[in-house]
Scaffold this motif. Structure first.
Motif, PDB file in Angstrom:
ATOM      1  N   MET A   1       0.764  -1.266  -0.042  1.00 18.63           N
ATOM      2  CA  MET A   1      -0.005  -0.060   0.096  1.00 18.63           C
ATOM      3  C   MET A   1       0.684   1.293   0.076  1.00 18.63           C
ATOM      4  SD  MET A   1      -3.872  -0.488   1.126  1.00 18.63           S
ATOM      5  CE  MET A   1      -3.895   0.697   0.082  1.00 18.63           C
ATOM      6  N   GLY A   2       1.839   1.161   0.976  1.00 17.24           N
ATOM      7  CA  GLY A   2       2.851   2.336   1.059  1.00 17.24           C
ATOM      8  C   GLY A   2       2.830   3.107   2.302  1.00 17.24           C
ATOM      9  N   PRO A   3       3.731   4.025   2.574  1.00 17.50           N
ATOM     10  CA  PRO A   3       3.863   4.521   3.646  1.00 17.50           C
ATOM     11  C   PRO A   3       2.539   5.270   4.278  1.00 17.50           C
ATOM     12  CG  PRO A   3       5.559   5.401   2.009  1.00 17.50           C
ATOM     13  CD  PRO A   3       4.558   4.497   1.392  1.00 17.50           C
ATOM     14  N   VAL A   4       2.587   5.205   5.695  1.00 11.71           N
ATOM     15  CA  VAL A   4       1.436   5.836   6.300  1.00 11.71           C
ATOM     16  C   VAL A   4       1.372   7.225   6.499  1.00 11.71           C
ATOM     17  CG1 VAL A   4       0.298   5.727   8.938  1.00 11.71           C
ATOM     18  CG2 VAL A   4       0.902   3.424   7.886  1.00 11.71           C
ATOM     19  N   LEU A   5       0.713   8.010   6.370  1.00 16.67           N
ATOM     20  CA  LEU A   5       0.498   9.396   6.472  1.00 16.67           C
ATOM     21  C   LEU A   5       0.539   9.839   7.878  1.00 16.67           C
ATOM     22  CD1 LEU A   5      -2.065  10.523   3.647  1.00 16.67           C
ATOM     23  CD2 LEU A   5       0.318  10.055   3.331  1.00 16.67           C
ATOM     24  N   THR A   6       1.410  11.118   8.053  1.00 12.15           N
ATOM     25  CA  THR A   6       1.435  11.575   9.264  1.00 12.15           C
ATOM     26  C   THR A   6       1.289  13.156   9.320  1.00 12.15           C
ATOM     27  OG1 THR A   6       3.876  12.396   9.306  1.00 12.15           O
ATOM     28  CG2 THR A   6       3.174  10.230  10.194  1.00 12.15           C
ATOM     29  N   THR A   7       1.083  13.864  10.136  1.00 11.56           N
ATOM     30  CA  THR A   7       0.835  15.242  10.026  1.00 11.56           C
ATOM     31  C   THR A   7       1.793  16.107   9.472  1.00 11.56           C
ATOM     32  OG1 THR A   7       1.595  15.589  12.271  1.00 11.56           O
ATOM     33  CG2 THR A   7      -0.939  15.498  11.967  1.00 11.56           C
ATOM     34  N   ASN A   8       3.240  15.403   9.059  1.00 10.40           N
ATOM     35  CA  ASN A   8       4.110  15.973   8.546  1.00 10.40           C
ATOM     36  C   ASN A   8       4.069  15.904   7.034  1.00 10.40           C
ATOM     37  OD1 ASN A   8       5.415  16.875  10.721  1.00 10.40           O
ATOM     38  ND2 ASN A   8       6.476  15.100  10.922  1.00 10.40           N
ATOM     39  N   ALA A   9       2.941  15.299   6.569  1.00 16.05           N
ATOM     40  CA  ALA A   9       2.548  14.708   5.152  1.00 16.05           C
ATOM     41  C   ALA A   9       2.554  16.151   4.582  1.00 16.05           C
ATOM     42  CB  ALA A   9       1.584  13.993   4.888  1.00 16.05           C
ATOM     43  N   GLN A  18      -2.477  23.942  -0.453  1.00 12.20           N
ATOM     44  CA  GLN A  18      -1.969  22.869   0.808  1.00 12.20           C
ATOM     45  C   GLN A  18      -3.037  22.740   1.903  1.00 12.20           C
ATOM     46  OE1 GLN A  18       1.337  22.106   1.242  1.00 12.20           O
ATOM     47  NE2 GLN A  18       0.545  20.694   2.856  1.00 12.20           N
ATOM     48  N   VAL A  19      -3.398  21.162   1.981  1.00 15.30           N
ATOM     49  CA  VAL A  19      -4.444  20.805   2.616  1.00 15.30           C
ATOM     50  C   VAL A  19      -3.852  20.819   4.187  1.00 15.30           C
ATOM     51  CG1 VAL A  19      -5.775  18.693   3.551  1.00 15.30           C
ATOM     52  CG2 VAL A  19      -5.298  19.116   0.970  1.00 15.30           C
ATOM     53  N   THR A  20      -4.790  21.514   5.082  1.00 20.35           N
ATOM     54  CA  THR A  20      -4.234  21.812   6.665  1.00 20.35           C
ATOM     55  C   THR A  20      -4.516  20.125   7.046  1.00 20.35           C
ATOM     56  OG1 THR A  20      -4.734  23.859   6.402  1.00 20.35           O
ATOM     57  CG2 THR A  20      -4.461  23.004   8.514  1.00 20.35           C
ATOM     58  N   LEU A  21      -3.692  19.690   7.659  1.00 20.33           N
ATOM     59  CA  LEU A  21      -3.707  18.280   8.229  1.00 20.33           C
ATOM     60  C   LEU A  21      -3.937  18.444  10.001  1.00 20.33           C
ATOM     61  CD1 LEU A  21      -1.035  16.395   6.426  1.00 20.33           C
ATOM     62  CD2 LEU A  21      -3.454  16.491   5.825  1.00 20.33           C
ATOM     63  N   ALA A  22      -5.091  17.945  10.537  1.00 23.23           N
ATOM     64  CA  ALA A  22      -5.346  18.113  12.033  1.00 23.23           C
ATOM     65  C   ALA A  22      -5.672  16.521  12.248  1.00 23.23           C
ATOM     66  CB  ALA A  22      -6.094  19.257  12.291  1.00 23.23           C
ATOM     67  N   PRO A  23      -5.105  15.951  12.801  1.00 28.72           N
ATOM     68  CA  PRO A  23      -5.397  14.454  13.400  1.00 28.72           C
ATOM     69  C   PRO A  23      -6.447  14.668  14.329  1.00 28.72           C
ATOM     70  CG  PRO A  23      -3.354  14.728  14.234  1.00 28.72           C
ATOM     71  CD  PRO A  23      -3.729  16.037  13.237  1.00 28.72           C
ATOM     72  N   ARG A  24      -7.253  13.731  14.621  1.00 29.14           N
ATOM     73  CA  ARG A  24      -8.282  13.590  15.393  1.00 29.14           C
ATOM     74  C   ARG A  24      -8.024  12.642  16.796  1.00 29.14           C
ATOM     75  NH1 ARG A  24     -11.507  14.044  10.928  1.00 29.14           N
ATOM     76  NH2 ARG A  24     -12.582  16.203  10.809  1.00 29.14           N
ATOM     77  N   GLN A  25      -6.398  12.202  16.511  1.00 27.62           N
ATOM     78  CA  GLN A  25      -6.035  11.493  17.490  1.00 27.62           C
ATOM     79  C   GLN A  25      -4.584  11.745  17.821  1.00 27.62           C
ATOM     80  OE1 GLN A  25      -3.569   8.604  17.621  1.00 27.62           O
ATOM     81  NE2 GLN A  25      -2.901   9.480  15.679  1.00 27.62           N
ATOM     82  N   GLY A  26      -3.957  11.789  18.649  1.00 27.01           N
ATOM     83  CA  GLY A  26      -2.397  12.033  18.824  1.00 27.01           C
ATOM     84  C   GLY A  26      -1.754  10.851  19.422  1.00 27.01           C
ATOM     85  N   ALA A  27      -2.258   9.832  20.077  1.00 26.04           N
ATOM     86  CA  ALA A  27      -1.592   8.623  20.781  1.00 26.04           C
ATOM     87  C   ALA A  27      -0.570   7.925  19.909  1.00 26.04           C
ATOM     88  CB  ALA A  27      -2.568   7.636  21.354  1.00 26.04           C
ATOM     89  N   GLY A  32       7.773  10.617  15.004  1.00 28.10           N
ATOM     90  CA  GLY A  32       7.381  11.745  15.940  1.00 28.10           C
ATOM     91  C   GLY A  32       6.011  12.551  15.411  1.00 28.10           C
ATOM     92  N   ALA A  33       5.351  12.175  14.602  1.00 29.40           N
ATOM     93  CA  ALA A  33       4.142  12.956  14.118  1.00 29.40           C
ATOM     94  C   ALA A  33       3.068  11.961  14.244  1.00 29.40           C
ATOM     95  CB  ALA A  33       4.187  13.437  12.699  1.00 29.40           C
ATOM     96  N   PRO A  34       1.813  12.630  14.704  1.00 28.86           N
ATOM     97  CA  PRO A  34       0.502  11.880  14.719  1.00 28.86           C
ATOM     98  C   PRO A  34       0.165  10.999  13.506  1.00 28.86           C
ATOM     99  CG  PRO A  34       0.152  13.872  16.001  1.00 28.86           C
ATOM    100  CD  PRO A  34       1.581  13.796  15.238  1.00 28.86           C
TER     101      PRO A  34
END
Length: 111
Positions: A1-9, A18-27, A32-34
């Motif tokens: 599938m490929g690399p998992v996306l993080t908030t550094n994507a 640019q899409v503003t990335l804001a995860p709904r989880q941080g755990a 080092g990025a959600p």
């Protein structure tokens, strides 16, 4: 599938916004990025779309849908599939624009 996306994507609309990335989880993090998961991009704001506003066009301002194939069916975060680098989606632009991953934000965790 490929690399998992993080908030550094870097996820951008076809017109350079640019899409503003804001995860709904941080755990759960990768490099080092959600980690981003299904539902995190729906409604995400888009900043800087170059589509000119005219009578028949409108700039992309929001991600309205994520297309199938953008999530890892075998990797979940908080019960939802993680987004991967193959992600693409649709914007609210007129005509509708698309979003694509320019950089996943990390390359260590692959689904």
């Amino acid at each position: 599938m490929g690399p998992v996306l993080t908030t550094n994507a870097r996820v951008m609309c076809v017109h350079g916004g640019q899409v503003t990335l804001a995860p709904r989880q941080g755990a759960v993090t990768a490099a080092g990025a959600p980690v981003l998961r299904e539902t995190d991009l729906i409604g995400a704001p888009i900043v800087g779309c170059a589509q000119p506003p005219t009578v028949s066009s409108k700039p992309c301002t929001t991600v309205v849908a994520v297309l199938p194939g953008g999530s890892a069916p075998t990797v979940s975060v908080g019960g939802l599939p993680a987004h991967v680098a193959s992600l693409s989606g649709i914007t609210d632009g007129v005509p509708p624009g698309t979003v694509m991953v320019v950089s996943p934000g990390q390359t260590t965790v692959v689904a």
